[in-house]
Design a protein around this motif. Structure first.
Motif, PDB file in Angstrom:
ATOM      1  N   VAL A 110      69.644  58.022  25.065  1.00  0.00           N
ATOM      2  CA  VAL A 110      69.261  57.673  26.602  1.00  0.00           C
ATOM      3  C   VAL A 110      68.344  58.766  27.162  1.00  0.00           C
ATOM      4  O   VAL A 110      67.362  58.401  27.751  1.00  0.00           O
ATOM      5  CB  VAL A 110      70.501  57.547  27.468  1.00  0.00           C
ATOM      6  N   THR A 111      68.721  60.031  26.883  1.00  0.00           N
ATOM      7  CA  THR A 111      67.723  61.094  27.604  1.00  0.00           C
ATOM      8  C   THR A 111      66.385  60.701  26.894  1.00  0.00           C
ATOM      9  O   THR A 111      65.363  61.046  27.731  1.00  0.00           O
ATOM     10  CB  THR A 111      68.224  62.585  27.340  1.00  0.00           C
ATOM     11  N   LEU A 112      66.157  60.817  25.792  1.00  0.00           N
ATOM     12  CA  LEU A 112      64.843  60.475  25.077  1.00  0.00           C
ATOM     13  C   LEU A 112      64.157  59.442  25.535  1.00  0.00           C
ATOM     14  O   LEU A 112      62.788  59.467  25.748  1.00  0.00           O
ATOM     15  CB  LEU A 112      64.969  60.476  23.512  1.00  0.00           C
ATOM     16  N   VAL A 113      64.730  58.206  25.681  1.00  0.00           N
ATOM     17  CA  VAL A 113      63.973  57.014  26.233  1.00  0.00           C
ATOM     18  C   VAL A 113      63.615  57.560  27.758  1.00  0.00           C
ATOM     19  O   VAL A 113      62.565  57.282  27.950  1.00  0.00           O
ATOM     20  CB  VAL A 113      65.215  56.029  26.514  1.00  0.00           C
ATOM     21  N   GLY A 114      64.429  58.322  28.665  1.00  0.00           N
ATOM     22  CA  GLY A 114      63.965  58.550  29.787  1.00  0.00           C
ATOM     23  C   GLY A 114      62.696  59.528  29.705  1.00  0.00           C
ATOM     24  O   GLY A 114      61.638  59.492  30.545  1.00  0.00           O
ATOM     25  N   VAL A 115      62.724  60.622  28.941  1.00  0.00           N
ATOM     26  CA  VAL A 115      61.697  61.435  28.817  1.00  0.00           C
ATOM     27  C   VAL A 115      60.470  60.676  28.224  1.00  0.00           C
ATOM     28  O   VAL A 115      59.296  61.095  28.665  1.00  0.00           O
ATOM     29  CB  VAL A 115      62.019  62.578  27.688  1.00  0.00           C
ATOM     30  N   SER A 116      60.570  59.659  27.360  1.00  0.00           N
ATOM     31  CA  SER A 116      59.496  58.955  27.072  1.00  0.00           C
ATOM     32  C   SER A 116      58.810  58.181  28.262  1.00  0.00           C
ATOM     33  O   SER A 116      57.560  58.016  28.312  1.00  0.00           O
ATOM     34  CB  SER A 116      59.834  57.901  25.754  1.00  0.00           C
ATOM     35  N   TYR A 117      59.582  57.590  28.800  1.00  0.00           N
ATOM     36  CA  TYR A 117      59.172  56.703  30.167  1.00  0.00           C
ATOM     37  C   TYR A 117      58.602  57.508  30.930  1.00  0.00           C
ATOM     38  O   TYR A 117      57.183  57.136  31.447  1.00  0.00           O
ATOM     39  CB  TYR A 117      60.645  56.209  30.495  1.00  0.00           C
ATOM     40  N   PHE A 118      58.832  58.696  31.371  1.00  0.00           N
ATOM     41  CA  PHE A 118      58.358  59.604  32.244  1.00  0.00           C
ATOM     42  C   PHE A 118      57.069  59.988  31.756  1.00  0.00           C
ATOM     43  O   PHE A 118      56.048  60.148  32.697  1.00  0.00           O
ATOM     44  CB  PHE A 118      59.324  60.739  32.954  1.00  0.00           C
ATOM     45  N   GLY A 119      56.844  60.308  30.432  1.00  0.00           N
ATOM     46  CA  GLY A 119      55.637  60.584  29.862  1.00  0.00           C
ATOM     47  C   GLY A 119      54.714  59.450  29.937  1.00  0.00           C
ATOM     48  O   GLY A 119      53.549  59.917  30.330  1.00  0.00           O
ATOM     49  N   LYS A 120      55.178  58.455  29.826  1.00  0.00           N
ATOM     50  CA  LYS A 120      54.111  57.301  30.038  1.00  0.00           C
ATOM     51  C   LYS A 120      53.536  56.819  31.217  1.00  0.00           C
ATOM     52  O   LYS A 120      52.667  56.385  31.284  1.00  0.00           O
ATOM     53  CB  LYS A 120      54.766  56.191  29.174  1.00  0.00           C
ATOM     54  N   VAL A 121      54.139  57.273  32.316  1.00  0.00           N
ATOM     55  CA  VAL A 121      54.091  56.802  33.563  1.00  0.00           C
ATOM     56  C   VAL A 121      52.990  57.997  34.240  1.00  0.00           C
ATOM     57  O   VAL A 121      52.601  57.674  35.345  1.00  0.00           O
ATOM     58  CB  VAL A 121      55.052  56.380  34.614  1.00  0.00           C
ATOM     59  N   GLY A 122      52.694  58.967  33.429  1.00  0.00           N
ATOM     60  CA  GLY A 122      51.781  60.098  33.873  1.00  0.00           C
ATOM     61  C   GLY A 122      52.473  61.030  34.585  1.00  0.00           C
ATOM     62  O   GLY A 122      51.682  62.078  35.051  1.00  0.00           O
ATOM     63  N   LYS A 123      54.038  61.276  34.680  1.00  0.00           N
ATOM     64  CA  LYS A 123      54.329  62.311  35.496  1.00  0.00           C
ATOM     65  C   LYS A 123      54.414  63.504  34.306  1.00  0.00           C
ATOM     66  O   LYS A 123      54.615  63.312  33.088  1.00  0.00           O
ATOM     67  CB  LYS A 123      55.996  62.062  35.767  1.00  0.00           C
ATOM     68  N   ASP A 124      54.040  64.579  34.931  1.00  0.00           N
ATOM     69  CA  ASP A 124      54.170  65.805  34.127  1.00  0.00           C
ATOM     70  C   ASP A 124      55.477  66.419  33.831  1.00  0.00           C
ATOM     71  O   ASP A 124      56.375  66.685  34.706  1.00  0.00           O
ATOM     72  CB  ASP A 124      53.571  67.116  34.841  1.00  0.00           C
ATOM     73  N   SER A 125      56.305  66.229  32.624  1.00  0.00           N
ATOM     74  CA  SER A 125      57.672  66.592  32.273  1.00  0.00           C
ATOM     75  C   SER A 125      57.697  67.963  31.980  1.00  0.00           C
ATOM     76  O   SER A 125      58.938  68.428  31.842  1.00  0.00           O
ATOM     77  CB  SER A 125      58.071  65.660  31.239  1.00  0.00           C
ATOM     78  N   SER A 126      56.758  68.938  31.728  1.00  0.00           N
ATOM     79  CA  SER A 126      56.728  70.342  31.546  1.00  0.00           C
ATOM     80  C   SER A 126      57.687  71.075  32.587  1.00  0.00           C
ATOM     81  O   SER A 126      58.368  72.009  32.290  1.00  0.00           O
ATOM     82  CB  SER A 126      55.277  71.052  31.466  1.00  0.00           C
ATOM     83  N   GLY A 127      57.363  70.675  33.747  1.00  0.00           N
ATOM     84  CA  GLY A 127      58.211  71.299  34.832  1.00  0.00           C
ATOM     85  C   GLY A 127      59.738  71.261  34.955  1.00  0.00           C
ATOM     86  O   GLY A 127      60.417  72.297  34.721  1.00  0.00           O
ATOM     87  N   ILE A 128      60.037  69.928  34.549  1.00  0.00           N
ATOM     88  CA  ILE A 128      61.603  69.527  34.304  1.00  0.00           C
ATOM     89  C   ILE A 128      61.999  70.447  33.150  1.00  0.00           C
ATOM     90  O   ILE A 128      62.952  70.920  33.268  1.00  0.00           O
ATOM     91  CB  ILE A 128      61.534  68.139  33.868  1.00  0.00           C
ATOM     92  N   ILE A 129      61.313  70.205  32.064  1.00  0.00           N
ATOM     93  CA  ILE A 129      61.817  71.003  30.890  1.00  0.00           C
ATOM     94  C   ILE A 129      61.871  72.486  31.051  1.00  0.00           C
ATOM     95  O   ILE A 129      62.957  72.881  30.555  1.00  0.00           O
ATOM     96  CB  ILE A 129      60.776  70.515  29.593  1.00  0.00           C
ATOM     97  N   LEU A 130      60.982  73.339  31.519  1.00  0.00           N
ATOM     98  CA  LEU A 130      61.092  74.644  31.785  1.00  0.00           C
ATOM     99  C   LEU A 130      62.392  74.803  32.889  1.00  0.00           C
ATOM    100  O   LEU A 130      62.850  75.879  32.595  1.00  0.00           O
ATOM    101  CB  LEU A 130      59.930  75.027  32.630  1.00  0.00           C
ATOM    102  N   THR A 131      62.592  74.022  33.746  1.00  0.00           N
ATOM    103  CA  THR A 131      63.845  74.068  34.761  1.00  0.00           C
ATOM    104  C   THR A 131      65.097  74.182  33.887  1.00  0.00           C
ATOM    105  O   THR A 131      65.815  74.990  34.206  1.00  0.00           O
ATOM    106  CB  THR A 131      63.867  73.186  35.970  1.00  0.00           C
TER     107      THR A 131
END
Length: 260
Positions: free
Chosen positions: A89-110
């Motif tokens: 479920v988490t990976l599906v969410g990560v993939s979705y946020f990546g596809k819609v153009g949001k920068d996930s690096s900040g979330i990952i670093l936090t």
């Protein structure tokens, strides 16, 4: 093959492998921040690569623990029942946020920074927490079922985002839930559980495009002999010195990532 050889990454793998062998703390707690802070690898690639790195190294560890009958497969299945679906479920969410153009690096670093801080305290106070659990009322086996599945779910989310959590935090929580079990059996169960979790999470990151295979091979060339060296030296190294030093490094890395 030789053109892809990177000595610095191999040395990083060697050092992390030695520390894992010495302390038992998961490689994700050490390798991911090294890749991000020292080598400038993007957080998503560092996490994905480290997950497959952890899966490969822990397959051997779980085999050895199984040979010594130090894996409780019932507890391992309870953890996996929560962690594997949570990871998907988490990976599906990560993939979705990546596809819609949001920068996930900040979330990952936090998340990574927060998990490193928690791992630092779990590493430092693990023995005290285990003693506390042994002297207080214990959950019977049936009542420990749902908390164990819940722990697995929490680890599934945390490991999928940050690659950190299945080591010191998982062992500490299991010591609290099952204080009657030998520590070696808790550690063996935690390592065995980390294999399906990191394989699923690592494969998911590979599909998303967050794995560097050349980097993975360089890290493994150093870490596999490093774990053997660290395991050999562990009986001769003072735990009272190693644990506080490791906790300090993890705490510093966590704070550094949170304030980056």
């Amino acid at each position: 093959m030789l053109e892809h050889l990177d000595i610095l990454h191999g040395i990083a793998g060697l050092l992390v492998g030695v520390l894992v062998g010495l302390t038992g703390v998961g490689g994700g707690s050490l390798m991911t921040p090294i890749l991000v802070l020292m080598f400038g690898v993007s957080p998503a690639t560092a996490v994905g690569t480290d997950l497959l790195f952890a899966a490969i190294t822990k397959i051997g560890g779980s085999f050895v623990h199984n040979q010594h009958e130090s894996v409780d497969w019932k507890i391992m299945k309870r953890l996996a029942a929560g962690s594997v679906p949570a990871a998907v479920v988490t990976l599906v969410g990560v993939s979705y946020f990546g596809k819609v153009g949001k920068d996930s690096s900040g979330i990952i670093l936090t998340v990574l920074g927060s998990m490193l801080v928690l791992t630092a305290f779990a590493t430092l106070f693990q023995k005290q927490l285990a003693k506390f659990a042994k002297t207080h009322e214990r959950l019977d086996d049936s009542h420990a079922l749902l908390p164990t599945v819940g722990l697995g779910a929490v680890l599934g989310v945390a490991v999928s985002i940050s690659s950190v959590g299945a080591g010191a935090i998982g062992v500490t929580a299991l010591l609290m839930l099952y204080p009657a079990l030998r520590v070696s059996r808790i550690v063996g169960t935690d390592i065995a559980h980390a294999v399906p979790l990191t394989l699923v999470a690592g494969f998911g990151h590979w599909l998303i495009g967050g794995v560097d295979l050349n980097l993975l091979m360089n890290l493994l060339m150093g870490s596999l002999p490093g774990v053997a060296i660290g395991s050999f030296l562990s009986a001769r190294s003072p735990d009272k010195v190693l644990r506080p030093a490791l906790a300090a490094v993890l705490l510093f890395s966590g704070v550094k990532l949170l304030t980056a």
